[in-house]
Design an enzyme around this catalytic site. Structure first.
Site, short mmCIF file in Angstrom:
data_model
loop_
_atom_site.label_atom_id
_atom_site.label_comp_id
_atom_site.label_asym_id
_atom_site.label_seq_id
_atom_site.Cartn_x
_atom_site.Cartn_y
_atom_site.Cartn_z
N ARG A 45 60.64 -35.81 113.16
CA ARG A 45 61.31 -36.29 111.94
C ARG A 45 62.83 -36.35 112.12
O ARG A 45 63.60 -36.03 111.22
CB ARG A 45 60.95 -35.40 110.73
CG ARG A 45 59.47 -35.35 110.44
CD ARG A 45 58.89 -36.72 110.09
NE ARG A 45 57.42 -36.66 110.01
CZ ARG A 45 56.60 -36.97 111.02
NH1 ARG A 45 57.09 -37.38 112.18
NH2 ARG A 45 55.30 -36.88 110.88
N SER A 91 55.82 -36.09 101.87
CA SER A 91 55.76 -34.75 102.45
C SER A 91 57.09 -34.03 102.21
O SER A 91 58.14 -34.51 102.65
CB SER A 91 55.48 -34.82 103.96
OG SER A 91 54.21 -35.37 104.20
N GLU A 148 61.62 -31.47 104.75
CA GLU A 148 61.63 -32.79 105.37
C GLU A 148 62.33 -33.79 104.47
O GLU A 148 63.08 -34.65 104.92
CB GLU A 148 60.20 -33.27 105.64
CG GLU A 148 60.11 -34.67 106.23
CD GLU A 148 58.68 -35.08 106.54
OE1 GLU A 148 58.35 -36.25 106.30
OE2 GLU A 148 57.91 -34.24 107.04
#
Length: 301
Positions: free
Chosen positions: A173, A223, A293
């Site tokens: 990420r 998420s 995230e």
């Protein structure tokens, strides 16, 4: 001449909206106003905009598709740039070139139409191509780093550069763009020839899994947490007894504890408070510290 008058003169022809509420553009349906919300139609308008902002010392940022972002209730100062009009996608052999504002899911469908394989993992990931590169988006064992050939960016100084996958220093990420301040303009994806029916079956399977497991019927930021090494964030949250845990109008999804959904006109503060509370409670229960995230942008109210 005021900054606004100068802006309207120098940036004539560019779609600029003043004091525009951002909740309408966010997947979470929260967020205050942008001082100036801008919709460039091409990279030349984007370059003009960045040059003007730099000359006038006005802060600027690209919001992408706002699918993995929470905008605070006080909004964002300066220019907020939405690149959804930069959305051309072309196919050349086994390569797909997509502008930053192209819809990621639609781009995977274009790959399917041309029987190109490698992009199936992204068939249900909401957001833009540019945002996907920025975050190195991934799912079901695939990620953008696996298929990116090259990326054209506008640097924070207004120069256009072409970067390789190596230049982007992809991680989980993460991409180097997060530190550089550059803006993704377009991306080339290197795919492989495949069988239309096989590709479609895999995309259908992944779409079904996503619909089965994720609360797609509610506004959310996707998420919320990164995957801790050796664990799953949703499982840790569930084991801490936090499914259905709610602050204000935002709650931890009963369907998938890794998601926080806006069920009753929640605010960005509700999201932030819930995220922080979940981090603390999971730490107490398992000793593991969850890492966000989702990006949180702007000013508190």
């Amino acid at each position: 001449m005021s900054v606004r008058e100068k802006m309207l003169e120098i940036l004539e022809g560019i779609d600029i909206r003043f004091k525009e509420p951002l909740h309408s553009y966010s997947y979470t349906k929260v967020g205050g106003e942008a001082d100036y919300l801008v919709f460039p139609r091409n990279r030349f308008e984007l370059a003009r905009l960045v040059k003007f902002a730099n000359q006038e010392n006005i802060p600027w940022m690209v919001l992408g598709n706002a699918s993995n972002i929470i905008v605070r209730d006080g909004g964002i100062r300066g220019f907020v740039i939405l690149c959804d009009k930069l959305n051309n996608v072309s196919v050349d052999g086994y390569t797909i070139e997509a502008e930053a504002g192209a819809n990621l899911i639609e781009t995977t469908r274009i790959a399917l139409r041309h029987s190109l394989t490698g992009f199936e993992f992204a068939c249900g990931i909401p957001g833009s191509v540019g945002g996907a590169v920025f975050m190195n988006a991934g799912a079901y064992g695939g990620e953008i780093a696996h298929i990116l050939q090259s990326c054209k960016v506008l640097t924070k100084d207004g120069e256009i550069e072409t970067l390789s996958a190596k230049d982007l220093a992809f991680g989980y990420r993460h991409s180097a763009i997060q530190e550089s301040g550059a803006v993704v303009l377009s991306v080339k994806f290197a795919l492989a020839p495949g069988t239309h029916q096989v590709i479609k079956q895999e995309m259908d399977r992944l779409t079904h899994l996503r619909e089965l497991k994720q609360p797609l019927e509610y506004p959310s930021c996707g998420s919320v947490f990164k995957r801790p090494v050796g664990h799953f964030a949703g499982q840790l949250i569930s084991e801490a007894g936090l499914k259905g845990y709610r602050i204000g109008g935002v709650e931890v999804s009963e369907k998938h504890a890794g998601f926080m959904i806006n069920v009753a006109d929640g605010t960005a503060k509700d999201y932030e408070d819930l995220i922080q509370s979940v981090i603390e409670k999971v730490k107490e229960h398992s000793g593991i510290t969850l890492e966000r995230e989702v990006r949180i942008l702007g000013e508190s109210k």
